[in-house]
Design a protein around this motif. Structure first.
Motif, mmCIF file in Angstrom:
data_model
loop_
_atom_site.group_PDB
_atom_site.id
_atom_site.type_symbol
_atom_site.label_atom_id
_atom_site.label_comp_id
_atom_site.label_asym_id
_atom_site.label_seq_id
_atom_site.Cartn_x
_atom_site.Cartn_y
_atom_site.Cartn_z
ATOM 1 N N CYS A 280 8.852 -5.988 -1.054
ATOM 2 C CA CYS A 280 8.293 -6.907 -2.064
ATOM 3 C C CYS A 280 6.768 -6.779 -2.063
ATOM 4 O O CYS A 280 6.116 -6.866 -3.105
ATOM 5 N N ALA A 281 6.228 -6.563 -0.857
ATOM 6 C CA ALA A 281 4.764 -6.522 -0.707
ATOM 7 C C ALA A 281 4.154 -5.250 -1.274
ATOM 8 O O ALA A 281 2.928 -5.110 -1.296
ATOM 9 N N SER A 282 4.993 -4.329 -1.754
ATOM 10 C CA SER A 282 4.429 -3.128 -2.372
ATOM 11 C C SER A 282 3.760 -3.464 -3.701
ATOM 12 O O SER A 282 2.811 -2.793 -4.106
ATOM 13 N N CYS A 283 4.291 -4.425 -4.395
ATOM 14 C CA CYS A 283 3.644 -4.891 -5.633
ATOM 15 C C CYS A 283 2.876 -6.188 -5.388
ATOM 16 O O CYS A 283 1.758 -6.366 -5.875
ATOM 17 N N HIS A 284 3.516 -7.094 -4.669
ATOM 18 C CA HIS A 284 2.865 -8.376 -4.356
ATOM 19 C C HIS A 284 1.963 -8.145 -3.147
ATOM 20 O O HIS A 284 2.259 -8.595 -2.045
ATOM 21 N N ILE A 285 0.869 -7.423 -3.384
ATOM 22 C CA ILE A 285 -0.052 -7.051 -2.298
ATOM 23 C C ILE A 285 -0.637 -8.324 -1.684
ATOM 24 O O ILE A 285 -1.260 -9.132 -2.389
ATOM 25 N N PRO A 286 -0.442 -8.514 -0.403
ATOM 26 C CA PRO A 286 -0.870 -9.780 0.190
ATOM 27 C C PRO A 286 -2.388 -9.956 0.244
ATOM 28 O O PRO A 286 -2.904 -10.998 -0.128
ATOM 29 N N GLU A 287 -3.084 -8.948 0.723
ATOM 30 C CA GLU A 287 -4.474 -9.205 1.121
ATOM 31 C C GLU A 287 -5.469 -8.390 0.304
ATOM 32 O O GLU A 287 -5.273 -7.196 0.070
ATOM 33 N N TRP A 288 -6.518 -9.064 -0.106
ATOM 34 C CA TRP A 288 -7.611 -8.413 -0.799
ATOM 35 C C TRP A 288 -8.922 -8.940 -0.217
ATOM 36 O O TRP A 288 -8.971 -10.027 0.355
ATOM 37 N N THR A 289 -9.983 -8.167 -0.429
ATOM 38 C CA THR A 289 -11.325 -8.628 -0.040
ATOM 39 C C THR A 289 -12.251 -8.450 -1.240
ATOM 40 O O THR A 289 -12.302 -7.372 -1.836
ATOM 41 N N SER A 290 -12.940 -9.518 -1.570
ATOM 42 C CA SER A 290 -13.819 -9.462 -2.743
ATOM 43 C C SER A 290 -15.115 -8.732 -2.399
ATOM 44 O O SER A 290 -15.569 -8.768 -1.247
ATOM 45 N N PRO A 291 -15.733 -8.099 -3.393
ATOM 46 C CA PRO A 291 -17.054 -7.497 -3.168
ATOM 47 C C PRO A 291 -18.148 -8.560 -3.323
ATOM 48 O O PRO A 291 -17.852 -9.747 -3.453
ATOM 49 N N GLN A 292 -19.383 -8.114 -3.354
ATOM 50 C CA GLN A 292 -20.492 -9.032 -3.609
ATOM 51 C C GLN A 292 -20.341 -9.607 -5.019
ATOM 52 O O GLN A 292 -19.959 -8.890 -5.948
#
Lengths: 398, 409
Positions: A280-292
């Motif tokens: 499921c997590a292949s599309c529902h990517i859990p984690e992201w990090t925002s840029p500046q």
């Protein structure tokens, strides 16, 4: 009769013993609420957030201040109660585009149905035989962090040719921008189009486009950005100010992210693991990090929306025959799952899931997945009841 | 400027006044509402007045001021002090069978000034009195019997002010009359007045909201549609049992035609209300309540945000617990009281799901009131409310304390 003053005095003193905090009803747990600002806003940013909150949550449109005459809802808050998912009462209906990369047929009233009208006017209807799709309003929390991501981050998740062979592609929806769109440093164009990231089909590039479109198509309110009245097709004086729109966009950008409940509960931990195991997590990517970001509180933040903001083939069962931008009719943007468990708090105590609210439970929504998600759905069905329960618990905790 | 002249005129009368308490007031037993002998329809005249010398003019009024500390779901605006209204009455006996009374209300520190009542009464027979001017539409009982000093609660009943539009008055004419037989009294009222307008389904409240029409002062100049609003009430009272009233108000509310051009269909509004009050023997518990149903023709193609049916009401229990000399007042009364109220602004089900529409509220308000004299009340309330939005989502909890004073003067 003389009354004992001592008793009265004592009673009065006892009343004073209650502190003010004891008098007013307790606040719900922060994790139970979707509204509220992201941490770290300056005082000036908090003030603008408040202005946006008032415009979004409290401002009501009526015939006297610009509603309609054709419309779907009377305020932003009507569709997004408590900033959460909406109810079928304010479901939107889109129609007029049946092929990717073709403009909506405005001559038949597209791209959106205004199914309500102020007294004395007749609402719009969809011409017979024209395909349409219904959209249940989404939650609006955490949008600022999704808006802050770079196009490159989104493209990094795309796999149009399924080069990794996992059966999951994921493509961006390239959208022709509106005239007022001003590309930011993190946008990338392709033949004059930009990646959409908001809306069920990812047809809105940024929150300004989403907001302006909602005022115009949902409430029938014109602005300097979208001066065409949906009922006449003619320009009219702005019915909402630039500043109000800017405030609402700022509000949407700075709403907090949903807080996961009971993340350490064993069933939730197990469910999270299984969620990844069955892909499921292949599309529902859990984690992201925002840029500046231009808003410091949004900069360099790690967050957990459970989406890749890309379009996926969801199979014939979810193909409504209509579309937006470059999306195929069977393609849908992966919706963020954060806040999923709180949906009943804004949907009248029930679940109305998937793009049109047809799924009345999380499990039903999973089982309606097809296309690229078919394998994950099948693997979910093969799980034991206990394992299924763990996944559902995990999703409810989001 | 007009407001200023009005204020100066009324106060000029006040300065020349000689204090003389009205005989009606002197008969009052110091429990306030429980002690009323007249019917609700008499409330407009059943007030203390000051006679102005030998002139056939009397003046009076009341004032309310309060403090509240109220919060919703843990968030509060803090400490708030308000003066919701000050009202002045001017009455005149033009002839023993012709009288005039006016009620002018200053709300929110004088920000809003309105004539709530200004009518001439002609008494032809006890059962046939003509009233003309700005009249209180007799829907329910609270609309006519709304003076702050008569109640043990800081806030007015929500159903009567946020669903029904109390205080609701209009220009018009009508008849009223009473008949007494032993302990029994029968009364009726029937008026034709200007009425509501489009704003009841075209307002910033985002719901069908009858009080929205009050924002329009044009209703004192002309009808919004040329159709009279009919208001009628019958009431039966017994000195030992209490009073019960049945009332109706209805008519076309929308501007369906302008300059001879048809703009919309004719749309009706109908309101039914029942009200009652009684004092339980032996324990002297005073009970007063009112319930109303509203039915509005909302266009099918509009939005269910604006409901076509509403209902709501309240019931108050007032129990005197101490009577006697207290803090230097010889006939002081201490009451405990309790109000229960409910409003459903949108009775019905969603077309899309068949689920019940929300948009309702209930409240409980325990109270303590102290009446040093009958026409003055000091009251302490605790208000707790649960309010659901239109979707029926988990309700907001609203609560806090309210402290206020109110007195006739």
């Amino acid at each position: 009769m003389t009354i004992n003053l001592n008793i009265l005095s004592l009673a009065f003193i006892l009343l004073l013993c209650f502190s003010c905090e004891d008098i007013i009803p307790e606040a719900p747990k922060e994790s139970e609420l979707l509204d509220g600002p992201i941490e770290g806003l300056s005082n000036a940013e908090q003030a603008q957030f408040l202005e946006g909150d008032i415009a979004f949550s409290d401002e009501v449109f009526f015939a006297g201040n610009g509603l309609g005459p054709l419309f779907v809802a009377t305020s932003c808050g009507s569709c997004h109660a408590g900033d959460g998912k909406g109810h079928p009462f304010t479901t939107l209906t889109r129609f007029g585009q049946t092929q990717p990369d073709t403009p909506p047929d405005l001559s038949i009233g597209g791209p959106q149905l205004q199914n309500r009208a102020i007294p004395g006017h007749e609402p719009e209807t969809i011409p017979e035989g024209v395909p349409f799709m219904k959209f249940t309003p989404p939650a609006v929390t955490g949008l600022g962090l999704l808006a802050a991501l770079t196009d490159q981050q989104i493209l990094d998740m795309a796999d149009p040719a399924d080069l990794d062979g996992d059966g999951i592609s994921g493509v961006p929806n390239y959208v022709t921008p509106p005239d007022f769109f001003i590309p930011q440093w993190f946008h990338q164009s392709l033949n004059g189009k930009y990646i959409g990231r908001f809306g069920k089909k990812a047809a809105a590039i940024d929150l300004l486009q989403q907001t302006v479109g909602a005022y115009n198509q949902d409430i029938g309110v014109t602005s300097i950005f979208e001066p065409i009245d949906v009922s006449t097709g003619l320009t009219t004086d702005p019915e909402v100010s630039d500043q109000t729109i800017r405030d609402v966009v700022f509000y949407l950008r700075t709403l907090k992210t949903p807080i996961q409940r009971t993340p350490d509960a064993s069933q939730v931990v197990q469910g999270k693991q299984l969620f990844s195991t069955i892909q499921c997590a292949s599309c529902h990517i859990p984690e992201w990090t925002s840029p500046q970001s231009d808003i410091e509180a949004l900069s360099n933040k790690t967050f957990y929306p459970y989406t890749d903001l890309l379009l996926h083939d969801m199979g014939p069962g979810l193909d409504d025959g209509a579309t937006e931008g470059s999306a195929e009719t069977y393609e849908w943007r992966t919706p963020p799952l954060w806040g999923l468990g709180l949906s009943p708090n804004s949907q009248g105590g029930e679940f109305f899931l998937l793009h049109d609210g047809r799924a009345l439970s999380i499990e039903e929504a999973i089982l309606l997945h097809g296309g690229e998600a078919q394998n994950s759905r099948d693997r979910f069905q093969e799980l034991t009841e206990s394992e299924k329960g763990a996944i559902l618990k995990f999703l409810e905790s989001l | 400027m007009n407001k200023l002249l009005l204020i100066i005129t009324v106060f000029s009368f006040s300065l020349t006044a000689k204090a003389q308490i009205d005989s009606t007031l002197l008969k009052r037993v110091p429990v306030d509402t429980a002690a009323q002998k007249g019917m609700n329809m008499d409330a407009i005249y059943n007030r203390p007045f000051l006679q102005i010398g030998k002139l056939p003019v009397s003046v009076g009024g009341y004032v309310e001021a309060d403090y509240q500390y109220i919060g919703e779901d843990g968030v509060t605006e803090g400490h708030t002090f308000r003066i919701p209204r000050m009202t002045l009455f001017v009455a005149s006996s033009i002839h023993r069978r012709i009288k005039f009374l006016s009620e002018i209300e200053f709300e929110e520190g004088g920000d809003k000034v309105s004539i709530e009542f200004a009518a001439l009464d002609f008494a032809f027979h006890p059962l046939l009195n003509l009233r003309g001017g700005i009249v209180m539409n007799p829907i329910g009982a609270f609309n006519q019997n709304h003076d702050g000093p008569k109640w043990e609660f800081v806030d007015r009943p929500i159903a009567m002010t946020e669903m029904l539009p109390a205080t609701w008055s209009n220009v018009g004419f009508g008849f009223y009359g009473k008949h007494y037989a032993d302990e029994w009294a029968f009364g009726y009222e029937a008026y034709l007045t200007n009425g509501f307008d489009n704003s009841i389904i075209n307002n910033s409240e985002n719901r069908t909201f009858l009080p929205a029409t009050k924002q329009s002062s044009e209703r004192f100049e002309e009808s919004s549609n040329g159709e009279p609003l009919i208001t009628g009430k019958v009431a039966v009272g017994n000195n030992k049992i209490g009073e019960i009233g049945l009332s109706y108000m209805g008519g076309i509310y929308n501007t369906y035609e302008e300059d001879g051009l048809v703009l919309d269909e004719k749309r009706r509004l109908d309101v039914f209300a029942i009200d009652f009050n009684s004092t339980l023997p032996l324990i002297n518990t005073y009970i007063v309540g009112e319930w109303a149903w509203v039915k509005v023709d909302v266009p099918e193609t509009f939005t269910q945000q604006y409901g076509d049916k509403q209902k709501g009401g309240f019931i108050d229990f007032v129990q005197p617990v101490l009577r006697g000399k207290l803090f230097g007042f010889n006939k002081a009364t201490l009451n405990i009281a309790f109000r229960l109220e409910y409003v459903d602004w949108n009775v019905g089900i969603f077309k899309e799901t068949g689920d019940k529409i929300g948009d309702n509220l209930w409240a409980v308000v325990p109270a303590i009131s102290f009446r040093p004299v009958a026409q003055t009340v000091i009251r302490l309330n605790y208000r707790y409310m649960r309010q659901k939005d239109i979707l029926g989502n988990p309700p907001a909890s609203i609560g806090g304390i309210q402290f206020g004073v109110s007195s006739y003067f």
